[in-house]
Design a protein around this motif. Sequence first.
Motif, PDB file in Angstrom:
ATOM      1  N   ILE A   2       0.849  -1.181   0.000  1.00 50.49           N
ATOM      2  CA  ILE A   2       0.000   0.000   0.000  1.00 50.49           C
ATOM      3  C   ILE A   2       0.888   1.235   0.000  1.00 50.49           C
ATOM      4  O   ILE A   2       1.949   1.239   0.634  1.00 50.49           O
ATOM      5  N   SER A   3       0.464   2.262  -0.743  1.00 49.91           N
ATOM      6  CA  SER A   3       1.181   3.535  -0.730  1.00 49.91           C
ATOM      7  C   SER A   3       0.172   4.655  -0.915  1.00 49.91           C
ATOM      8  O   SER A   3      -0.911   4.450  -1.459  1.00 49.91           O
ATOM      9  N   VAL A   4       0.549   5.825  -0.432  1.00 51.26           N
ATOM     10  CA  VAL A   4      -0.296   7.005  -0.557  1.00 51.26           C
ATOM     11  C   VAL A   4       0.543   8.121  -1.156  1.00 51.26           C
ATOM     12  O   VAL A   4       1.645   8.404  -0.692  1.00 51.26           O
ATOM     13  N   THR A  18      -2.922  -2.063   6.050  1.00 52.54           N
ATOM     14  CA  THR A  18      -3.603  -1.107   6.922  1.00 52.54           C
ATOM     15  C   THR A  18      -3.222   0.313   6.537  1.00 52.54           C
ATOM     16  O   THR A  18      -2.046   0.621   6.367  1.00 52.54           O
ATOM     17  N   LEU A  19      -4.234   1.149   6.415  1.00 52.54           N
ATOM     18  CA  LEU A  19      -4.082   2.567   6.156  1.00 52.54           C
ATOM     19  C   LEU A  19      -4.452   3.297   7.438  1.00 52.54           C
ATOM     20  O   LEU A  19      -5.506   3.048   8.008  1.00 52.54           O
ATOM     21  N   VAL A  20      -3.579   4.173   7.908  1.00 50.37           N
ATOM     22  CA  VAL A  20      -3.854   4.930   9.129  1.00 50.37           C
ATOM     23  C   VAL A  20      -4.297   6.331   8.734  1.00 50.37           C
ATOM     24  O   VAL A  20      -3.582   7.039   8.022  1.00 50.37           O
ATOM     25  N   VAL A  21      -5.493   6.703   9.202  1.00 49.36           N
ATOM     26  CA  VAL A  21      -6.082   8.003   8.895  1.00 49.36           C
ATOM     27  C   VAL A  21      -5.982   8.887  10.131  1.00 49.36           C
ATOM     28  O   VAL A  21      -6.424   8.500  11.215  1.00 49.36           O
ATOM     29  N   THR A  22      -5.387  10.058   9.974  1.00 42.44           N
ATOM     30  CA  THR A  22      -5.308  11.028  11.053  1.00 42.44           C
ATOM     31  C   THR A  22      -6.235  12.190  10.715  1.00 42.44           C
ATOM     32  O   THR A  22      -6.095  12.805   9.656  1.00 42.44           O
ATOM     33  N   VAL A  23      -7.171  12.468  11.601  1.00 41.53           N
ATOM     34  CA  VAL A  23      -8.128  13.551  11.393  1.00 41.53           C
ATOM     35  C   VAL A  23      -7.654  14.767  12.179  1.00 41.53           C
ATOM     36  O   VAL A  23      -7.241  14.643  13.336  1.00 41.53           O
ATOM     37  N   THR A  24      -7.711  15.936  11.531  1.00 44.91           N
ATOM     38  CA  THR A  24      -7.352  17.176  12.214  1.00 44.91           C
ATOM     39  C   THR A  24      -8.535  18.143  12.157  1.00 44.91           C
ATOM     40  O   THR A  24      -9.386  18.057  11.271  1.00 44.91           O
ATOM     41  N   ASP A  25      -8.560  19.070  13.094  1.00 45.78           N
ATOM     42  CA  ASP A  25      -9.606  20.093  13.100  1.00 45.78           C
ATOM     43  C   ASP A  25      -9.208  21.195  12.121  1.00 45.78           C
ATOM     44  O   ASP A  25      -8.114  21.156  11.537  1.00 45.78           O
ATOM     45  N   ILE A  39     -14.936   6.936  11.509  1.00 48.78           N
ATOM     46  CA  ILE A  39     -14.367   7.260  10.208  1.00 48.78           C
ATOM     47  C   ILE A  39     -14.815   6.181   9.240  1.00 48.78           C
ATOM     48  O   ILE A  39     -14.765   4.987   9.555  1.00 48.78           O
ATOM     49  N   GLU A  40     -15.239   6.600   8.054  1.00 48.53           N
ATOM     50  CA  GLU A  40     -15.725   5.657   7.049  1.00 48.53           C
ATOM     51  C   GLU A  40     -15.009   5.903   5.727  1.00 48.53           C
ATOM     52  O   GLU A  40     -14.908   7.045   5.277  1.00 48.53           O
ATOM     53  N   LEU A  41     -14.503   4.833   5.119  1.00 48.41           N
ATOM     54  CA  LEU A  41     -13.960   4.886   3.768  1.00 48.41           C
ATOM     55  C   LEU A  41     -14.953   4.182   2.868  1.00 48.41           C
ATOM     56  O   LEU A  41     -15.379   3.058   3.172  1.00 48.41           O
ATOM     57  N   VAL A  42     -15.344   4.838   1.784  1.00 45.29           N
ATOM     58  CA  VAL A  42     -16.238   4.252   0.790  1.00 45.29           C
ATOM     59  C   VAL A  42     -15.556   4.358  -0.560  1.00 45.29           C
ATOM     60  O   VAL A  42     -15.054   5.424  -0.922  1.00 45.29           O
ATOM     61  N   SER A  43     -15.529   3.256  -1.305  1.00 47.06           N
ATOM     62  CA  SER A  43     -14.961   3.255  -2.645  1.00 47.06           C
ATOM     63  C   SER A  43     -15.983   2.694  -3.618  1.00 47.06           C
ATOM     64  O   SER A  43     -16.701   1.738  -3.301  1.00 47.06           O
ATOM     65  N   LYS A  44     -16.030   3.306  -4.793  1.00 42.27           N
ATOM     66  CA  LYS A  44     -16.952   2.894  -5.847  1.00 42.27           C
ATOM     67  C   LYS A  44     -16.201   2.865  -7.175  1.00 42.27           C
ATOM     68  O   LYS A  44     -15.196   3.554  -7.329  1.00 42.27           O
ATOM     69  N   ALA A  45     -16.726   2.099  -8.124  1.00 40.83           N
ATOM     70  CA  ALA A  45     -16.115   2.089  -9.454  1.00 40.83           C
ATOM     71  C   ALA A  45     -16.144   3.500 -10.045  1.00 40.83           C
ATOM     72  O   ALA A  45     -15.160   3.968 -10.610  1.00 40.83           O
ATOM     73  N   THR A  59     -13.050   3.294  14.343  1.00 39.35           N
ATOM     74  CA  THR A  59     -13.136   4.317  15.386  1.00 39.35           C
ATOM     75  C   THR A  59     -11.746   4.720  15.889  1.00 39.35           C
ATOM     76  O   THR A  59     -11.637   5.616  16.711  1.00 39.35           O
ATOM     77  N   ASP A  60     -10.704   4.048  15.383  1.00 34.29           N
ATOM     78  CA  ASP A  60      -9.349   4.372  15.837  1.00 34.29           C
ATOM     79  C   ASP A  60      -8.433   4.888  14.728  1.00 34.29           C
ATOM     80  O   ASP A  60      -7.245   5.106  14.949  1.00 34.29           O
ATOM     81  N   GLY A  61      -8.968   5.072  13.524  1.00 35.80           N
ATOM     82  CA  GLY A  61      -8.178   5.596  12.416  1.00 35.80           C
ATOM     83  C   GLY A  61      -7.471   4.551  11.586  1.00 35.80           C
ATOM     84  O   GLY A  61      -6.897   4.871  10.554  1.00 35.80           O
ATOM     85  N   SER A  62      -7.479   3.281  12.011  1.00 34.77           N
ATOM     86  CA  SER A  62      -6.829   2.215  11.255  1.00 34.77           C
ATOM     87  C   SER A  62      -7.851   1.537  10.341  1.00 34.77           C
ATOM     88  O   SER A  62      -8.809   0.943  10.821  1.00 34.77           O
ATOM     89  N   ILE A  63      -7.629   1.655   9.044  1.00 30.58           N
ATOM     90  CA  ILE A  63      -8.500   1.021   8.059  1.00 30.58           C
ATOM     91  C   ILE A  63      -7.736  -0.154   7.475  1.00 30.58           C
ATOM     92  O   ILE A  63      -6.721   0.033   6.795  1.00 30.58           O
ATOM     93  N   THR A  64      -8.206  -1.358   7.764  1.00 29.31           N
ATOM     94  CA  THR A  64      -7.524  -2.553   7.273  1.00 29.31           C
ATOM     95  C   THR A  64      -8.271  -3.118   6.076  1.00 29.31           C
ATOM     96  O   THR A  64      -9.468  -3.391   6.142  1.00 29.31           O
ATOM     97  N   PHE A  65      -7.522  -3.264   4.987  1.00 36.14           N
ATOM     98  CA  PHE A  65      -8.041  -3.912   3.788  1.00 36.14           C
ATOM     99  C   PHE A  65      -7.670  -5.383   3.890  1.00 36.14           C
ATOM    100  O   PHE A  65      -6.485  -5.724   4.008  1.00 36.14           O
ATOM    101  N   ASP A  66      -8.663  -6.243   3.840  1.00 36.94           N
ATOM    102  CA  ASP A  66      -8.438  -7.682   3.844  1.00 36.94           C
ATOM    103  C   ASP A  66      -8.423  -8.198   2.409  1.00 36.94           C
ATOM    104  O   ASP A  66      -8.902  -7.526   1.488  1.00 36.94           O
ATOM    105  N   ARG A  67      -7.914  -9.394   2.232  1.00 40.26           N
ATOM    106  CA  ARG A  67      -7.842 -10.000   0.902  1.00 40.26           C
ATOM    107  C   ARG A  67      -9.188  -9.932   0.179  1.00 40.26           C
ATOM    108  O   ARG A  67      -9.269  -9.570  -0.993  1.00 40.26           O
ATOM    109  N   ALA A  68     -10.246 -10.259   0.888  1.00 38.81           N
ATOM    110  CA  ALA A  68     -11.578 -10.303   0.279  1.00 38.81           C
ATOM    111  C   ALA A  68     -12.065  -8.932  -0.196  1.00 38.81           C
ATOM    112  O   ALA A  68     -12.932  -8.851  -1.063  1.00 38.81           O
ATOM    113  N   ASP A  69     -11.514  -7.862   0.347  1.00 34.66           N
ATOM    114  CA  ASP A  69     -11.944  -6.520  -0.050  1.00 34.66           C
ATOM    115  C   ASP A  69     -11.569  -6.185  -1.488  1.00 34.66           C
ATOM    116  O   ASP A  69     -12.282  -5.437  -2.160  1.00 34.66           O
TER     117      ASP A  69
END
Length: 110
Positions: A2-4, A18-25, A39-45, A59-69
């Motif tokens: 994974i890369s950003v 795993t992608l770690v999302v940091t939210v700032t004000d 925090i919600e990540l939604v992806s569409k074609a 709820t902790d900023g860690s978004i884990t992509f599993d194989r099935a995703d």
Amino acid sequence: MISVDGTTITLTRGDTETLVVTVTDPGGQPYELGEGEYIELVSKAKASDAQPIIRKVTTDGSITFDRADTWHLSEGKYAYNIRVEDGASTYHTIIEGKLVITAVVDDEAD
């Protein structure tokens, strides 16, 4: 893998990452999620599609992509956004961009 890069997330098809999302004000200070917030990540074609191909909630900023995703996805570019939901069905989009799924060489028959 994974890369950003800016707003582009690149993920190898079928990988567990795993992608770690940091939210700032608005002032740039770290924002701590309150009770009922997530925090919600939604992806569409395509952004205009009705149904997401990936939906991840944390709820902790860690978004884990599993194989099935991603294993069922074709190599290519998909739209995504990440938003904070405040517990009262009010969403605040914090980023949107492209999710790039790259090919994988795999000897497993799925």
